[in-house]
Motif scaffolding. Structure first.
Motif, PDB file in Angstrom:
ATOM      1  N   ALA A 186      -0.065   7.797  -6.067  1.00  0.00           N
ATOM      2  CA  ALA A 186      -0.602   8.526  -5.157  1.00  0.00           C
ATOM      3  C   ALA A 186      -1.582   9.540  -5.618  1.00  0.00           C
ATOM      4  O   ALA A 186      -1.415  10.316  -6.803  1.00  0.00           O
ATOM      5  CB  ALA A 186       0.394   9.233  -4.292  1.00  0.00           C
ATOM      6  N   SER A 236       4.763  12.972  -1.313  1.00  0.00           N
ATOM      7  CA  SER A 236       3.833  11.895  -1.757  1.00  0.00           C
ATOM      8  C   SER A 236       4.508  10.813  -2.641  1.00  0.00           C
ATOM      9  O   SER A 236       4.244   9.598  -2.855  1.00  0.00           O
ATOM     10  CB  SER A 236       2.484  12.252  -2.341  1.00  0.00           C
ATOM     11  N   THR A 238       7.026   9.431  -2.140  1.00  0.00           N
ATOM     12  CA  THR A 238       7.701   8.333  -1.482  1.00  0.00           C
ATOM     13  C   THR A 238       6.582   7.390  -0.858  1.00  0.00           C
ATOM     14  O   THR A 238       6.866   6.527  -0.081  1.00  0.00           O
ATOM     15  CB  THR A 238       8.257   9.032  -0.122  1.00  0.00           C
ATOM     16  N   HIS A 239       5.188   7.529  -1.179  1.00  0.00           N
ATOM     17  CA  HIS A 239       4.312   6.749  -0.564  1.00  0.00           C
ATOM     18  C   HIS A 239       3.203   6.096  -1.759  1.00  0.00           C
ATOM     19  O   HIS A 239       2.336   5.396  -1.504  1.00  0.00           O
ATOM     20  CB  HIS A 239       3.232   7.499   0.266  1.00  0.00           C
ATOM     21  N   SER A 241       1.614   3.590  -4.308  1.00  0.00           N
ATOM     22  CA  SER A 241       1.576   2.069  -4.149  1.00  0.00           C
ATOM     23  C   SER A 241       0.406   1.614  -5.233  1.00  0.00           C
ATOM     24  O   SER A 241      -0.027   2.270  -5.759  1.00  0.00           O
ATOM     25  CB  SER A 241       0.953   1.905  -2.613  1.00  0.00           C
ATOM     26  N   TRP A 245      -2.424   5.400  -3.296  1.00  0.00           N
ATOM     27  CA  TRP A 245      -2.414   5.792  -1.951  1.00  0.00           C
ATOM     28  C   TRP A 245      -3.449   6.944  -2.295  1.00  0.00           C
ATOM     29  O   TRP A 245      -3.076   7.991  -2.957  1.00  0.00           O
ATOM     30  CB  TRP A 245      -0.912   5.980  -1.534  1.00  0.00           C
ATOM     31  N   LEU A 293       1.757  13.038   8.892  1.00  0.00           N
ATOM     32  CA  LEU A 293       2.977  12.419   8.171  1.00  0.00           C
ATOM     33  C   LEU A 293       4.132  13.490   7.667  1.00  0.00           C
ATOM     34  O   LEU A 293       5.521  13.292   7.969  1.00  0.00           O
ATOM     35  CB  LEU A 293       2.559  11.718   6.896  1.00  0.00           C
TER      36      LEU A 293
END
Length: 332
Positions: A186, A236, A238-239, A241, A245, A293
């Motif tokens: 991220a 972040s 947890t996000h 990618s 991200w 979020l």
């Protein structure tokens, strides 16, 4: 102040409970490293987890290193721009990458490239199997108007100056790692984190208290309390990618520098003078995605101004690291 900044909230602790494994903070000796590391460690302790947080920096200051050791971090001194040093670092499941360089680089393109492009490449390769949150900057965007609400994560990235372009190079290092190795990350595009020892509000307040004029050439800014910025950075994880991200992190408003200065002068009980003409364009971020979020910042801008003035008036220390928010050509 340290306790307030590093106080973990319930939402982050709940997210952390779903992240088993070891944590590593790279660039822990920088302006945000201490509070990020402390927030992470306190969160783990509140969950009853005993694994130490590993912190890595060059630690040029022995005082700074002792500060981390006193709090029982696993402390490693390392030059992250050296391949052999990065290769020797311990494994980690989660990496917070805060390292980089900004000031004193306008005449040193080699340093910018080594620290902001090659170093992220080394880190991304070493931790290809980890979840990485990397600190970037809102300076990767083009200038925009306050009426636009600020640049979003989808806005063009065409910034002025070698520093901002090197930050785009940092982001591209993680994009390449995602394409080549599937590395999950991220990228946090942060605009002007403020604790009470540095930040845009400190810069303006110090000028007012010293009876020096405040420049209006950069007419608008974003600010965010450092504790809130760290909360967004950690959550972040947890996000992450592949490809990376992207998340803008800042406060809820595009603030007018003139209005900030007038308010701070009111709080200080003194007058304010201005210099320069107010510019209509600035580096401004729209952090609506982060707020949707993770919730809005817990500290609003006016409260942060009140804290800043009170801190300075009671003789609180500063880092003596001005943000140079007035600079518009990207030459730092």
């Amino acid at each position: 102040m340290d306790e307030r900044i590093s106080r973990p909230n319930d939402a982050w602790r709940e997210a952390l409970a779903a992240l088993p494994g070891r944590f590593l903070v790279l660039g822990a000796g920088g302006k945000m490293g201490w509070h990020t590391s402390l927030t992470l460690q306190r969160s783990l302790q509140l969950l009853g987890r005993q694994e130490p947080v590993t912190v890595v920096s060059r630690f040029g200051s022995e005082k700074q290193r002792r500060l981390f050791e006193k709090q029982r971090f696993q402390v490693l001194a390392c030059d992250l721009s050296q391949p052999t040093a990065v290769a020797s670092l311990p494994d980690a499941d989660y990496v917070i990458f805060l390292a980089g360089v900004k000031f004193g680089t306008s005449d040193n393109p080699e340093l910018l490239h080594r620290m902001n492009v090659l170093m992220p490449e080394l880190v991304a390769a070493r931790y290809r199997n980890s979840a990485i949150v990397a600190l970037s900057t809102g300076c990767v965007y083009s200038f925009t108007t306050p009426a636009s609400g600020g640049s979003t994560e989808a806005s063009p990235t065409d910034p002025p100056g070698a520093y901002a372009r090197s930050c785009l190079g940092r982001e591209m290092a993680f994009h390449r790692a995602a394409a080549n190795d599937g590395t999950r990350s991220a990228l946090i595009r942060l605009n002007y984190s403020n604790d009470l020892r540095y930040g845009v509000l400190i810069d303006i307040a110090q000028r007012i208290l010293a009876r020096q004029p405040v420049s209006l050439e950069t007419g608008y800014v974003n600010v965010i309390w450092q504790g809130d910025a760290i909360d967004y950075i950690l959550r972040s994880l947890t996000h992450v990618s592949a490809p990376p991200w992207i998340l803008n992190v800042t406060g809820t408003e595009c603030l007018r520098v003139h209005d900030i200065a007038v308010r701070i002068a009111e709080l200080c009980g003194c007058e304010v003078e201005f210099t320069g003409e107010e510019g209509p364009l600035a580096w401004l971020n729209n952090a609506a995605q982060a707020h949707a979020l993770f919730g809005p910042p817990s500290v609003d801008a006016d409260t942060l101004m009140q804290w800043t003035v009170a801190w300075l008036q009671q003789g609180g220390e500063t880092l003596n690291k001005p943000t140079h928010f007035e600079v518009r050509d990207g030459a730092y």
